[in-house]
Design a protein around this motif. Structure first.
Motif, PDB file in Angstrom:
ATOM      1  N   PHE A   1     -14.688   6.951  -1.408  1.00 30.50           N
ATOM      2  CA  PHE A   1     -13.905   6.778  -0.063  1.00 30.50           C
ATOM      3  C   PHE A   1     -14.640   7.851   0.630  1.00 30.50           C
ATOM      4  O   PHE A   1     -14.469   7.057   1.842  1.00 30.50           O
ATOM      5  CB  PHE A   1     -12.687   7.667  -0.478  1.00 30.50           C
TER       6      PHE A   1
ATOM      7  N   ARG B   1      -3.485 -10.450   6.457  1.00 31.55           N
ATOM      8  CA  ARG B   1      -5.145 -10.033   4.936  1.00 31.55           C
ATOM      9  C   ARG B   1      -5.488 -11.263   3.854  1.00 31.55           C
ATOM     10  O   ARG B   1      -4.748 -12.662   3.020  1.00 31.55           O
ATOM     11  CB  ARG B   1      -4.533  -9.386   4.368  1.00 31.55           C
TER      12      ARG B   1
ATOM     13  N   LEU C   1     -15.440  -1.944   4.189  1.00 36.89           N
ATOM     14  CA  LEU C   1     -14.031  -1.492   3.959  1.00 36.89           C
ATOM     15  C   LEU C   1     -13.644  -3.024   3.404  1.00 36.89           C
ATOM     16  O   LEU C   1     -12.799  -2.601   2.381  1.00 36.89           O
ATOM     17  CB  LEU C   1     -12.928  -1.160   4.630  1.00 36.89           C
TER      18      LEU C   1
ATOM     19  N   PHE D   1     -14.036  -4.451   0.505  1.00 36.00           N
ATOM     20  CA  PHE D   1     -13.530  -2.848  -0.909  1.00 36.00           C
ATOM     21  C   PHE D   1     -12.561  -3.222  -0.999  1.00 36.00           C
ATOM     22  O   PHE D   1     -12.080  -3.353  -2.281  1.00 36.00           O
ATOM     23  CB  PHE D   1     -14.141  -1.459  -0.234  1.00 36.00           C
ATOM     24  N   SER D   2     -11.476  -3.359  -0.081  1.00 35.64           N
ATOM     25  CA  SER D   2     -10.185  -3.134  -0.303  1.00 35.64           C
ATOM     26  C   SER D   2      -9.117  -4.243   0.011  1.00 35.64           C
ATOM     27  O   SER D   2      -7.978  -4.195   0.088  1.00 35.64           O
ATOM     28  CB  SER D   2      -9.195  -2.451   0.973  1.00 35.64           C
TER      29      SER D   2
ATOM     30  N   SER E   1      -6.921  -5.112   7.000  1.00 37.67           N
ATOM     31  CA  SER E   1      -5.548  -5.315   7.804  1.00 37.67           C
ATOM     32  C   SER E   1      -5.308  -4.069   8.722  1.00 37.67           C
ATOM     33  O   SER E   1      -6.395  -3.868   9.141  1.00 37.67           O
ATOM     34  CB  SER E   1      -4.548  -4.161   6.424  1.00 37.67           C
TER      35      SER E   1
ATOM     36  N   MET F   1      -5.965  -0.471   8.732  1.00 41.13           N
ATOM     37  CA  MET F   1      -6.677   0.098   7.770  1.00 41.13           C
ATOM     38  C   MET F   1      -8.534   1.394   9.003  1.00 41.13           C
ATOM     39  O   MET F   1      -8.795   1.724   8.070  1.00 41.13           O
ATOM     40  CB  MET F   1      -8.030  -1.230   7.314  1.00 41.13           C
TER      41      MET F   1
ATOM     42  N   GLU G   1      -6.796   5.549   9.378  1.00 45.40           N
ATOM     43  CA  GLU G   1      -7.168   7.083   9.459  1.00 45.40           C
ATOM     44  C   GLU G   1      -8.722   7.820   9.336  1.00 45.40           C
ATOM     45  O   GLU G   1      -8.547   9.376   9.446  1.00 45.40           O
ATOM     46  CB  GLU G   1      -6.851   7.266   7.896  1.00 45.40           C
TER      47      GLU G   1
ATOM     48  N   PHE H   1     -12.198  14.105   0.584  1.00 48.42           N
ATOM     49  CA  PHE H   1     -11.156  13.756   0.126  1.00 48.42           C
ATOM     50  C   PHE H   1     -10.708  14.088  -1.660  1.00 48.42           C
ATOM     51  O   PHE H   1      -9.734  14.397  -2.098  1.00 48.42           O
ATOM     52  CB  PHE H   1     -12.406  12.527  -0.863  1.00 48.42           C
TER      53      PHE H   1
ATOM     54  N   ALA I   1      -4.868   0.470   1.756  1.00 49.66           N
ATOM     55  CA  ALA I   1      -5.777   0.800   1.551  1.00 49.66           C
ATOM     56  C   ALA I   1      -6.005   2.553   1.167  1.00 49.66           C
ATOM     57  O   ALA I   1      -6.239   3.480   1.129  1.00 49.66           O
ATOM     58  CB  ALA I   1      -7.260   1.123   3.042  1.00 49.66           C
ATOM     59  N   LYS I   2      -4.406   3.120   2.255  1.00 46.59           N
ATOM     60  CA  LYS I   2      -4.651   4.756   1.898  1.00 46.59           C
ATOM     61  C   LYS I   2      -4.330   5.245   0.722  1.00 46.59           C
ATOM     62  O   LYS I   2      -3.894   5.781  -0.424  1.00 46.59           O
ATOM     63  CB  LYS I   2      -3.554   4.891   3.034  1.00 46.59           C
TER      64      LYS I   2
ATOM     65  N   GLN J   1      -4.132   3.260  -2.061  1.00 46.53           N
ATOM     66  CA  GLN J   1      -5.510   2.671  -2.993  1.00 46.53           C
ATOM     67  C   GLN J   1      -6.546   4.068  -2.818  1.00 46.53           C
ATOM     68  O   GLN J   1      -6.985   4.465  -4.161  1.00 46.53           O
ATOM     69  CB  GLN J   1      -6.474   1.493  -2.040  1.00 46.53           C
ATOM     70  N   ALA J   2      -7.035   4.977  -1.907  1.00 51.85           N
ATOM     71  CA  ALA J   2      -7.778   6.080  -1.840  1.00 51.85           C
ATOM     72  C   ALA J   2      -6.794   6.890  -2.591  1.00 51.85           C
ATOM     73  O   ALA J   2      -7.991   8.140  -4.013  1.00 51.85           O
ATOM     74  CB  ALA J   2      -7.441   6.144  -0.311  1.00 51.85           C
TER      75      ALA J   2
END
Lengths: 319, 340
Positions: free
Chosen positions: A49, A149, A233, A236-237, A241, A244, A247, A281, B200-201, B203-204
């Motif tokens: 991440f 999505r 991203l 990956f996810s 979205s 996404m 953050e 993280f 996404a959040k 998942q992290a």
């Protein structure tokens, strides 16, 4: 990174050291809870991440280095737009992966040019310019993608989630990317110009630095990295979205600061971004692992970050 | 200034009421949707449902206008100003998805005082003069655990994924989950993370906490919008996928269907349907029509089970949320249920 004599002494003097020390400490405290179990897996997750925040962190770092008032607030919106456009263009087909990448990067170039046009032609301060363009970009992403999505092509999903001996392949690529960008910042004319502008724009201009072009390149680069991040991203996810990118605004700025770069510009380093990204993280993981409530968690996150920044700047002062 | 404007619109409303009362009709009434956020698939579906139902209603002459307004920054001050503007623009009713349950009360009270009907839904307001169409979020949390109890009578370790910290919906669902777990001590919540209703959040967050959790996680209780991310995190960690409760998002349902076809995976999915905005619209219309409507209404949440999965997935558009639009009759039923 430096294999020259006096390695330890040079290392201790590095402003980015504290981010790594903090990350390591937080990791140790985390696995203390589990009695050592899952330590490797936590690191794998952290690298996974951290990769995405480092990508946008590099772009933000170059912009911040340009000096006071320079910051790119359009990163989250650009991530969202690039992710939405790329997944729609690729339409789950492996053959279109490269096209998707090019489209995502093109989104970045377009956003970067637009941002800089606002800054230079309309003379809007960068903070306001990138903030307002982020509204336009986010609206475009909403109108374009409608929050749909679309799954990424299987090959892209496989690449972004691939691991070698517990180390995400993507993280290895971004470590290489960070190394290159550190060399660009330290050893190339362009990198020195960015730093020079951040230290004193007037002096830089008098010294013959092409200020306009250097700033333009930095803003475009930041947006392009955001586009790249959106592309990876979404792979990956499992799709893009609308939220996404959310953050990554504060994260990208926090990485620069925690990594030991000066938020006022002129003094930056790329290696700190990785330390800071891992640290951020791992802090969340540590607090989750110990099961703190949300309020306490935000409080401790804030306090820990302040502590790291204070430690890093105290280091610089006594150097 | 506001008071003056208030009394003017009050006058306007009274005039309108005076003319309309003989007909007992809402053909000349204007309804506005005040919405605080549009940045996710649920809200997008909510706005689309609104258009889908209200446009024909306007064409058919049931109401004069039904315009949606969304604030850009999801901020209380901004939405308060928006409500004041809507009052000044002469809307007869405001259907409200509020940024905060209590911080908008001042603006809502002003609107009520100006004679405007305020119907809040999803993000409801506590101001007594407004109507509330609420979901029993606590019950939703309880139902998740009860479903797990049904499937796994022996119990086991479960992971909780919460929503956005500080939002009452998050507290309510979580409270329901914790109460149900307290009543069923064979279950144990071994970890809790905030996924912010975002794949996404989630998942992290799940990827971060998984290594520190025991290997035998049997269930994941969620709040919606986070199930797919949780599934991705379990897969990436190489763990067996537990029963992950889903939240009606299309990607979640599609993933569930994939698993179901591959290995007979079973779970359930529940969330509030975005079409609840249309229920609020009809309730507002009925209030304007002079019907007696209780202030607190409850809308059932939309639940998808193993048997209804295929059908729900078919009717849910890509990237959307399982949805139902409500009709005037549905609204009548909800009102009647609340009167009992």
């Amino acid at each position: 990174m430096n294999a020259e004599p006096g390695f330890i002494r040079r290392l201790v003097a590095k402003p980015w050291l504290w981010a790594y020390v903090a990350a390591a400490a937080v990791w140790l405290v985390t696995i203390l809870f589990t009695g050592g179990r899952g330590g490797g897996e936590v690191l794998t997750a952290a690298f996974t991440f951290a990769t995405f925040s480092v990508i946008v962190g590099i772009g933000q770092l170059y912009v911040v280095t340009l000096g006071p008032g320079n910051v790119d607030l359009s990163i989250p919106a650009t991530i969202t737009l690039a992710g939405a456009v790329a997944t729609k263009v690729m339409d789950t087909q492996d053959g279109l992966i490269l096209v998707g990448l090019i489209v995502a990067l093109a989104c970045g170039v377009a956003v970067g040019c637009f941002n800089y046009a606002l800054i230079i032609i309309l003379r809007i301060p960068p903070i306001i310019a990138t903030l307002s363009s982020s509204f336009l970009i986010q609206s475009t992403a909403i109108a374009y993608g409608r929050g749909i999505r679309i799954k990424p092509p299987a090959a892209l999903a496989d690449f972004t989630t691939a691991q070698v001996l517990g180390m995400p392949v993507l993280a290895l690529c971004v470590i290489a990317l960070a190394a290159v960008m550190e060399i660009v910042l330290r050893r190339t004319v362009y990198g020195r110009w960015v730093t020079a502008i951040g230290q004193n724009m007037r002096a830089a201009r008098l010294a013959g630095v092409n200020v306009g072009r250097t700033r333009f390149t930095a803003y475009v680069m930041s947006a392009v990295f955001a586009g790249l991040c959106g592309y990876l991203l979404s792979g990956f996810s499992g799709g893009s979205s609308l939220s996404m990118g959310e953050e990554y605004l504060l994260t990208s700025i926090a990485l620069v600061v925690i990594g030991g770069s000066s938020v006022a510009g002129g003094y930056s380093n790329v290696p700190g971004l990785w330390g800071a990204a891992l640290f951020l993280f791992l802090v969340v993981t540590m607090l989750n692992t110990y099961g703190f409530g949300a309020g306490l968690r935000y409080l401790s996150t804030g306090l820990i970050i302040i502590a790291v920044i204070v430690a890093a700047s105290a280091r610089k002062a006594t150097r | 200034m506001t008071r003056l404007a208030g009394s003017i619109s009050m006058l306007a409303v009274m005039t309108v009421l005076g003319m309309g009362s003989a007909l007992a009709d809402t053909a000349d009434k204007k309804i506005a949707l005040s919405n605080n956020y549009a940045g996710n698939s649920w809200r997008q579906a909510m706005l689309r449902s609104w258009d889908k139902v209200t446009k024909p209603a306007v064409t058919a002459g049931i109401v004069a206008a039904a315009d949606p307004f969304t604030t850009a920054e999801n901020q209380v001050t901004e939405q308060a100003a928006q409500i004041q503007n809507l009052v000044l623009q002469g809307y007869n009713a405001i259907v409200l998805n509020a940024a905060s349950p209590d911080a908008l009360n001042g603006a809502v009270k002003e609107a009520c005082d100006a004679g405007v009907i305020v119907v809040s839904f999803d993000g409801i307001v506590t101001e007594p003069c407004a109507w509330r169409i609420a979901v029993d979020f606590k019950q939703m949390g309880k139902d998740e655990v009860l479903y797990l109890k049904d499937k796994l009578p022996k119990g086991g370790n479960i992971l909780e994924i919460r929503g956005l910290a500080g939002v009452f919906v998050d507290d309510a669902i979580s409270k329901g989950i914790h109460e149900a777990v307290a009543e069923n001590p064979q279950f144990k919540i071994v970890g809790s993370v905030h996924g912010d209703w975002d794949q996404a959040k989630a998942q992290a967050a799940v990827a971060g906490i998984l290594p520190s959790l025991p290997n035998d996680i049997v269930g994941v209780v969620t709040q919606g919008g986070d199930g797919y991310g949780a599934a991705q995190a379990f897969k990436a960690a190489g763990r067996t996928t537990p029963i992950i409760i889903m939240g009606n998002r299309q990607d979640e349902l599609a993933w569930w269907k994939e698993q179901k076809d591959a290995n007979g995976y079973e779970t359930m999915s529940a969330s509030i349907a975005p079409g609840v905005s249309t229920l609020a619209f009809w309730v507002a219309q009925q209030i304007l029509d002079g019907k007696d409507v209780p202030k607190d209404l409850t809308v059932p949440f939309l639940r998808v089970d193993q048997a209804t999965l295929d059908k729900s997935l078919e009717t849910t558009e890509k990237g959307g949320v399982a949805n139902v639009e409500y009709s005037a009759e549905d609204a009548q039923k909800v009102v009647d249920a609340a009167k009992k």
